[in-house]
Design a protein around this motif. Sequence first.
Motif, PDB file in Angstrom:
ATOM      1  N   THR A  32       0.871  -1.369  -0.017  1.00  6.09           N
ATOM      2  CA  THR A  32       0.038   0.305  -0.079  1.00  6.09           C
ATOM      3  C   THR A  32       0.961   1.288  -0.006  1.00  6.09           C
ATOM      4  OG1 THR A  32      -0.060   0.127   2.306  1.00  6.09           O
ATOM      5  CG2 THR A  32      -2.054  -1.177   1.330  1.00  6.09           C
ATOM      6  N   GLY A  33       1.971   1.083   0.566  1.00  7.36           N
ATOM      7  CA  GLY A  33       2.937   2.332   0.448  1.00  7.36           C
ATOM      8  C   GLY A  33       2.978   3.006   1.946  1.00  7.36           C
ATOM      9  N   TYR A  34       1.865   2.727   2.800  1.00  9.50           N
ATOM     10  CA  TYR A  34       1.876   3.454   3.922  1.00  9.50           C
ATOM     11  C   TYR A  34       2.615   2.748   5.031  1.00  9.50           C
ATOM     12  CZ  TYR A  34      -1.968   6.304   1.948  1.00  9.50           C
ATOM     13  OH  TYR A  34      -2.586   7.271   1.127  1.00  9.50           O
ATOM     14  N   SER A  35       2.896   3.461   5.995  1.00  9.46           N
ATOM     15  CA  SER A  35       3.632   3.004   7.240  1.00  9.46           C
ATOM     16  C   SER A  35       3.477   3.848   8.363  1.00  9.46           C
ATOM     17  CB  SER A  35       5.175   2.826   7.040  1.00  9.46           C
ATOM     18  OG  SER A  35       5.941   3.948   6.738  1.00  9.46           O
ATOM     19  N   TYR A  36       3.711   3.891   9.444  1.00  4.39           N
ATOM     20  CA  TYR A  36       3.614   4.475  10.666  1.00  4.39           C
ATOM     21  C   TYR A  36       4.524   4.253  11.793  1.00  4.39           C
ATOM     22  CZ  TYR A  36       1.745   0.428  13.005  1.00  4.39           C
ATOM     23  OH  TYR A  36       1.575  -0.726  13.530  1.00  4.39           O
ATOM     24  N   GLN A  37       4.914   5.351  12.579  1.00  2.00           N
ATOM     25  CA  GLN A  37       5.784   5.447  13.468  1.00  2.00           C
ATOM     26  C   GLN A  37       5.389   5.944  14.761  1.00  2.00           C
ATOM     27  OE1 GLN A  37       9.182   7.608  12.092  1.00  2.00           O
ATOM     28  NE2 GLN A  37      10.359   5.748  10.836  1.00  2.00           N
ATOM     29  N   TYR A  38       5.479   5.367  15.852  1.00  2.00           N
ATOM     30  CA  TYR A  38       5.115   5.902  17.089  1.00  2.00           C
ATOM     31  C   TYR A  38       6.212   6.746  17.783  1.00  2.00           C
ATOM     32  CZ  TYR A  38       1.640   2.066  17.535  1.00  2.00           C
ATOM     33  OH  TYR A  38       0.517   1.387  17.363  1.00  2.00           O
ATOM     34  N   HIS A  39       5.944   7.818  18.688  1.00  2.00           N
ATOM     35  CA  HIS A  39       6.870   8.628  19.109  1.00  2.00           C
ATOM     36  C   HIS A  39       6.727   8.707  20.601  1.00  2.00           C
ATOM     37  CE1 HIS A  39       7.906  10.177  15.092  1.00  2.00           C
ATOM     38  NE2 HIS A  39       6.660  10.478  14.873  1.00  2.00           N
ATOM     39  N   GLU A  40       7.552   8.988  21.452  1.00  2.00           N
ATOM     40  CA  GLU A  40       7.543   8.862  22.940  1.00  2.00           C
ATOM     41  C   GLU A  40       6.435   9.929  23.408  1.00  2.00           C
ATOM     42  OE1 GLU A  40      11.450   9.442  24.513  1.00  2.00           O
ATOM     43  OE2 GLU A  40      12.171   7.929  23.157  1.00  2.00           O
ATOM     44  N   ASN A  41       5.992  10.903  22.687  1.00  6.31           N
ATOM     45  CA  ASN A  41       5.259  11.971  23.220  1.00  6.31           C
ATOM     46  C   ASN A  41       3.718  11.416  22.932  1.00  6.31           C
ATOM     47  OD1 ASN A  41       4.952  12.427  20.482  1.00  6.31           O
ATOM     48  ND2 ASN A  41       5.347  14.329  20.436  1.00  6.31           N
ATOM     49  N   GLY A  42       3.431  10.384  22.482  1.00 10.63           N
ATOM     50  CA  GLY A  42       2.085   9.616  22.158  1.00 10.63           C
ATOM     51  C   GLY A  42       1.560   9.894  20.837  1.00 10.63           C
ATOM     52  N   ASN A  43       2.171  10.577  19.773  1.00  2.00           N
ATOM     53  CA  ASN A  43       2.090  10.895  18.653  1.00  2.00           C
ATOM     54  C   ASN A  43       2.510   9.788  17.520  1.00  2.00           C
ATOM     55  OD1 ASN A  43       0.680  13.382  19.196  1.00  2.00           O
ATOM     56  ND2 ASN A  43       2.383  14.818  18.615  1.00  2.00           N
ATOM     57  N   LEU A  44       1.675   9.865  16.845  1.00  4.63           N
ATOM     58  CA  LEU A  44       1.674   8.952  15.531  1.00  4.63           C
ATOM     59  C   LEU A  44       1.984   9.388  14.173  1.00  4.63           C
ATOM     60  CD1 LEU A  44       1.325   5.657  14.806  1.00  4.63           C
ATOM     61  CD2 LEU A  44      -0.782   6.500  14.269  1.00  4.63           C
ATOM     62  N   THR A  45       3.214   9.129  13.512  1.00  5.79           N
ATOM     63  CA  THR A  45       3.425   9.624  12.237  1.00  5.79           C
ATOM     64  C   THR A  45       3.096   8.726  11.189  1.00  5.79           C
ATOM     65  OG1 THR A  45       5.077  11.149  13.040  1.00  5.79           O
ATOM     66  CG2 THR A  45       5.087  10.837  10.576  1.00  5.79           C
ATOM     67  N   ILE A  46       2.162   8.997  10.059  1.00  5.30           N
ATOM     68  CA  ILE A  46       1.919   8.035   9.004  1.00  5.30           C
ATOM     69  C   ILE A  46       2.495   8.577   8.006  1.00  5.30           C
ATOM     70  CG2 ILE A  46       0.111   7.178   7.623  1.00  5.30           C
ATOM     71  CD1 ILE A  46      -1.809   7.487   9.878  1.00  5.30           C
ATOM     72  N   GLU A  47       3.485   7.894   7.089  1.00  6.78           N
ATOM     73  CA  GLU A  47       4.032   8.205   6.093  1.00  6.78           C
ATOM     74  C   GLU A  47       3.611   7.555   4.943  1.00  6.78           C
ATOM     75  OE1 GLU A  47       7.782   6.852   7.625  1.00  6.78           O
ATOM     76  OE2 GLU A  47       8.365   8.571   8.373  1.00  6.78           O
ATOM     77  N   LYS A  48       3.878   8.134   3.804  1.00 10.57           N
ATOM     78  CA  LYS A  48       3.472   7.464   2.557  1.00 10.57           C
ATOM     79  C   LYS A  48       4.783   7.398   1.557  1.00 10.57           C
ATOM     80  CE  LYS A  48       0.221   7.187  -1.453  1.00 10.57           C
ATOM     81  NZ  LYS A  48      -0.710   7.633  -2.078  1.00 10.57           N
ATOM     82  N   ASP A  70       7.378   9.911   2.650  1.00  4.92           N
ATOM     83  CA  ASP A  70       6.956  11.323   2.905  1.00  4.92           C
ATOM     84  C   ASP A  70       5.923  11.209   4.010  1.00  4.92           C
ATOM     85  OD1 ASP A  70       8.426  12.518   1.064  1.00  4.92           O
ATOM     86  OD2 ASP A  70       6.905  12.029  -0.682  1.00  4.92           O
ATOM     87  N   GLN A  71       6.100  12.347   5.118  1.00  3.44           N
ATOM     88  CA  GLN A  71       5.043  12.399   6.274  1.00  3.44           C
ATOM     89  C   GLN A  71       3.865  12.860   5.505  1.00  3.44           C
ATOM     90  OE1 GLN A  71       6.445  14.742   9.477  1.00  3.44           O
ATOM     91  NE2 GLN A  71       4.482  14.808  10.217  1.00  3.44           N
ATOM     92  N   VAL A  72       2.782  12.211   6.098  1.00  2.00           N
ATOM     93  CA  VAL A  72       1.421  12.487   5.569  1.00  2.00           C
ATOM     94  C   VAL A  72       0.816  13.183   6.681  1.00  2.00           C
ATOM     95  CG1 VAL A  72      -0.960  11.559   4.616  1.00  2.00           C
ATOM     96  CG2 VAL A  72       1.432  10.465   4.064  1.00  2.00           C
ATOM     97  N   ILE A  73       0.672  12.727   7.984  1.00  2.00           N
ATOM     98  CA  ILE A  73       0.005  13.299   8.899  1.00  2.00           C
ATOM     99  C   ILE A  73       0.843  12.971  10.452  1.00  2.00           C
ATOM    100  CG2 ILE A  73      -1.631  11.377   9.445  1.00  2.00           C
ATOM    101  CD1 ILE A  73      -3.812  13.454  10.075  1.00  2.00           C
ATOM    102  N   ASN A  74       0.676  13.829  11.196  1.00  2.00           N
ATOM    103  CA  ASN A  74       1.043  13.934  12.739  1.00  2.00           C
ATOM    104  C   ASN A  74       0.247  13.871  13.433  1.00  2.00           C
ATOM    105  OD1 ASN A  74       2.700  13.115  14.854  1.00  2.00           O
ATOM    106  ND2 ASN A  74       4.014  14.948  14.454  1.00  2.00           N
TER     107      ASN A  74
END
Length: 121
Positions: free
Chosen positions: A7-23, A29-33
């Motif tokens: 699909t080309g999408y992936s995600y990464q967790y961050h220590e501050n509880g946020n999530l970055t979705i990349e395409k 490329d960062q799609v949304i945080n």
Amino acid sequence: MTNFNLTGYSYQYHENGNLTIEKGYIIKDQVINTPTNEAIQAIELISKANAYWNVTYVFCLVFFLLLFKNAYKPFRPENNWKRYVTFYSIVLIAFLVWIISSQVTLTEQIATIINDLKGGE
């Protein structure tokens, strides 16, 4: 490179509880945080895409291993060689149709969820 799926999408967790979705497949490329709790549906679908990729990867390895085994002259079955080739071709085509249709559906669902998270841009 380690978060590859079709699909080309992936995600990464961050220590501050946020999530970055990349395409992207190779260059991401960062799609949304966003906060993790808002993106649970996207995480589930991306995890499902990763599982499909693992199944595809293993299936292709087994398929090509068996094809090589049967194509290599000393291991080739003398009887019904054309039946083996026909069977392998049908299984491969059926698998490719299934995986492509499921990946297209997953990609559309992920894109819809991400657009909703972005505010319908």
